[in-house]
Design a protein around this motif. Structure first.
Motif, mmCIF file in Angstrom:
data_model
loop_
_atom_site.group_PDB
_atom_site.id
_atom_site.type_symbol
_atom_site.label_atom_id
_atom_site.label_comp_id
_atom_site.label_asym_id
_atom_site.label_seq_id
_atom_site.Cartn_x
_atom_site.Cartn_y
_atom_site.Cartn_z
ATOM 1 N N UNK A 387 0.825 -1.204 0.000
ATOM 2 C CA UNK A 387 0.000 0.000 0.000
ATOM 3 C C UNK A 387 0.857 1.250 0.000
ATOM 4 N N UNK A 388 2.007 1.212 0.669
ATOM 5 C CA UNK A 388 2.893 2.376 0.704
ATOM 6 C C UNK A 388 3.339 2.748 -0.705
ATOM 7 N N UNK A 389 3.751 1.751 -1.477
ATOM 8 C CA UNK A 389 4.186 1.998 -2.855
ATOM 9 C C UNK A 389 2.999 2.462 -3.693
ATOM 10 N N UNK A 390 1.861 1.843 -3.491
ATOM 11 C CA UNK A 390 0.664 2.181 -4.274
ATOM 12 C C UNK A 390 0.299 3.651 -4.106
ATOM 13 N N UNK A 391 0.305 4.134 -2.873
ATOM 14 C CA UNK A 391 -0.085 5.525 -2.621
ATOM 15 C C UNK A 391 1.071 6.506 -2.802
ATOM 16 N N UNK A 392 2.207 5.981 -3.200
ATOM 17 C CA UNK A 392 3.353 6.840 -3.514
ATOM 18 C C UNK A 392 3.494 7.039 -5.018
#
Length: 553
Positions: A387-392
């Motif tokens: 999720x961190x990569x997705x929202x970055x």
């Protein structure tokens, strides 16, 4: 001295059927083509993990309608460009950046000037022009030596004609921007409240569709006591008729193999005349808004939003866009396209590209770097489950769907990844996997389905697309059963196509519309065939079959 190329003439992409209601349509507004899936095994290539010192590559790019920059960033300074520089030593400099609607014209002017960047997305016609001018790098050995398995697998899944379409005179001269054509079969959408009120059966045949259109036109489905409703949406370019034509075995702007083994143009075959005959009958019965002859799709949408039309032939994503915004409180149901004989629908399959080819300027140093960028795109967009990569890198937050992913300087699409949203959501609903096993993009789809099931009815579009009985399930069945009719002509436009395409397109549309409205008799179709041949069709047919003969060797 820069080599000059004559100004390119605007040309509808041969890769996309001129009448099709789908094609490269699943992501033109910046909606993500689907993210988070299982990654192929190998990643390697012979290029260095990181270029040191860094290399610089120039390009040009366009924005999607949902592209948005934050905190003073721009196309040359954002999370994607910074990561490419920090992780791979690749500095991407974008010479100019325009809205998608202006991109082809801007690149035509750029090419005509002779000043092209190291890499960029070219239309099929631009690709051919650049190749013939000797301005492109031969990517054959570079692809074989440097392209990681992740990229090769995408090209394989897209279909063997995709790489073949970029192969000119036996050399791979570009990397196709692979598309989502397999997600594009026509879908019949019907207003649920009208159908239920009139107690109409599900359509299986074209005659069933016509019967529903007749009821929606004549039986006052909205209950206002006025004769002001129409059965089926239609537009002036007949894009909304393409799926209907497919139901007769007629495929707009397609080349199919005939009984002699040669390629023949589908639009001049008897099946097209049969489809036009039925459309004329429907027009005479009042099933279409008589003003369709002056309405583009946006104007047709206004009629749908005004509650005047009960059926629309669209695609997989038509529920979420445009139908939810047009009739937020009235649900539409997806149905497999009916056929004239009731047999399973055979879907038109154009060349599976997004309408562009990634070309590399001849003499560019480190041309293999384009594969590093493509692999990073796949790794980040499709194969990520964080999720961190997705929202970055993809969207800013759960509340904001601005298309950060469009910052990527190169993109290629997995062929049926949006259908995978349906498959994964169904697997959770069936208890085969857990919600927490889903990638962020899949989880978002599943969560919206559950919110709809829990009573949040404004999310009916998500359920209509990705829930049980939705449009994605219909297309998944077509994919599983391989019910596609592929375009047999999959290379760049021929010389006469480039010269006569707009003229022949105008002839086709004007004639077909007049036949449908009765301003010309049905025998006008035979004259259209004759005129098409005389005005360049015979020459195009010869050029197409000359090319086809080289593919059979």
């Amino acid at each position: 001295m820069k080599k000059m190329i004559p100004m390119l003439v605007g040309l509808s992409l041969i890769a996309v059927p001129m009448l099709a209601a789908c094609g490269k349509t699943d992501t033109p507004n910046g909606a993500a083509p689907g993210a988070g899936t299982d990654k192929p095994g190998a990643t390697a290539g012979k290029a260095p993990e990181k270029y040191d010192p860094p290399i610089e590559l120039t390009t040009v790019n366009y924005s999607f309608p949902t592209t948005k920059f934050f905190n003073g960033e721009d196309i040359n300074n954002n999370i994607w460009t910074r990561t490419l520089l920090e992780k791979y030593g690749i500095k991407v400099k974008t010479n100019w950046y325009v809205p998608s609607t202006e991109y082809e014209k801007k690149t035509n002017l750029m090419i005509a000037s002779g000043d092209i960047p190291n890499f960029f997305a070219a239309t099929p016609q631009q690709f051919r022009q650049l190749y013939e001018a000797g301005q492109l790098e031969d990517m054959t050995k570079i692809y074989n030596d440097y392209a990681p398995e992740s990229i090769k697998k995408v090209m394989q899944q897209a279909g063997d004609t995709v790489l073949k379409s970029a192969t000119l005179d036996g050399k791979l001269m570009a990397i196709p921007w692979s598309g989502v054509a397999k997600e594009g079969p026509a879908i019949l959408w019907i207003r649920k409240d009208w159908k239920e009120k009139l107690k109409l059966p599900d359509p299986k045949t074209i005659d069933d569709l016509v019967a529903i259109a007749d009821a929606f036109t004549k039986k006052d489905p909205d209950g206002n006591g006025k004769d002001d409703t129409f059965g089926l949406a239609m537009d002036k370019e007949l894009g909304l008729a393409a799926g209907f034509m497919n139901g007769f075995g007629a495929y707009p702007d397609f080349w199919l193999k005939d009984s002699s083994g040669s390629l023949a143009y589908s639009e001049i075959q008897p099946q097209m005349k049969q489809a036009l005959t039925k459309l004329n009958e429907m027009y005479k019965a009042g099933h279409f808004d008589p003003e369709f002859i002056v309405k583009d799709p946006n104007k047709v949408n206004e009629s749908i939003g005004g509650g005047k039309i009960g059926m629309m032939i669209g695609g997989r994503g038509s529920a979420n866009s445009p139908l939810v915004s047009l009739t937020p409180n009235q649900e539409w149901q997806a149905y497999a396209m009916p056929t004239v004989d009731g047999k399973p629908f055979m879907a038109q399959l154009p060349l599976n590209t997004f309408g562009y080819y990634w070309v590399v300027k001849k003499g560019t140093k480190n041309p293999e770097a384009i594969f590093k960028m493509m692999d990073f795109w796949l790794e980040t967009y499709y194969y990520n489950k964080s999720e961190d990569v997705y929202y970055k890198y993809i969207v800013p937050s759960k509340e904001d769907s601005s298309a950060i992913w469009t910052y990527s300087p190169v993109k290629i699409y997995l062929p049926d990844n949006n259908i995978e949203n349906y498959r994964q959501a169904t697997a959770v609903l069936d208890g085969k996997i857990k919600p927490e096993d889903l990638s962020p993009e899949r989880k978002k789809v599943y969560d919206r389905i559950m919110l709809y099931k829990g009573g949040q009815k404004n999310l009916w579009g998500e359920f209509a697309q990705n829930g049980p009985g939705g449009s994605a399930g219909i297309i998944d069945q077509i994919i599983k059963e391989d019910r596609f009719v592929p375009n047999q002509f999959y290379t760049t436009p021929t010389t006469t196509m480039a010269e006569r395409n707009e003229q022949l397109k105008k002839l086709r549309t004007e004639t077909f519309v007049k036949i449908i409205t009765g301003n010309l008799g049905l025998d006008a179709f035979d004259k259209y065939v004759s005129d098409w041949k005389k005005q360049g069709g015979d020459l195009i047919t010869k050029e197409v079959n000359d090319w086809y003969a080289t593919q059979k060797k």
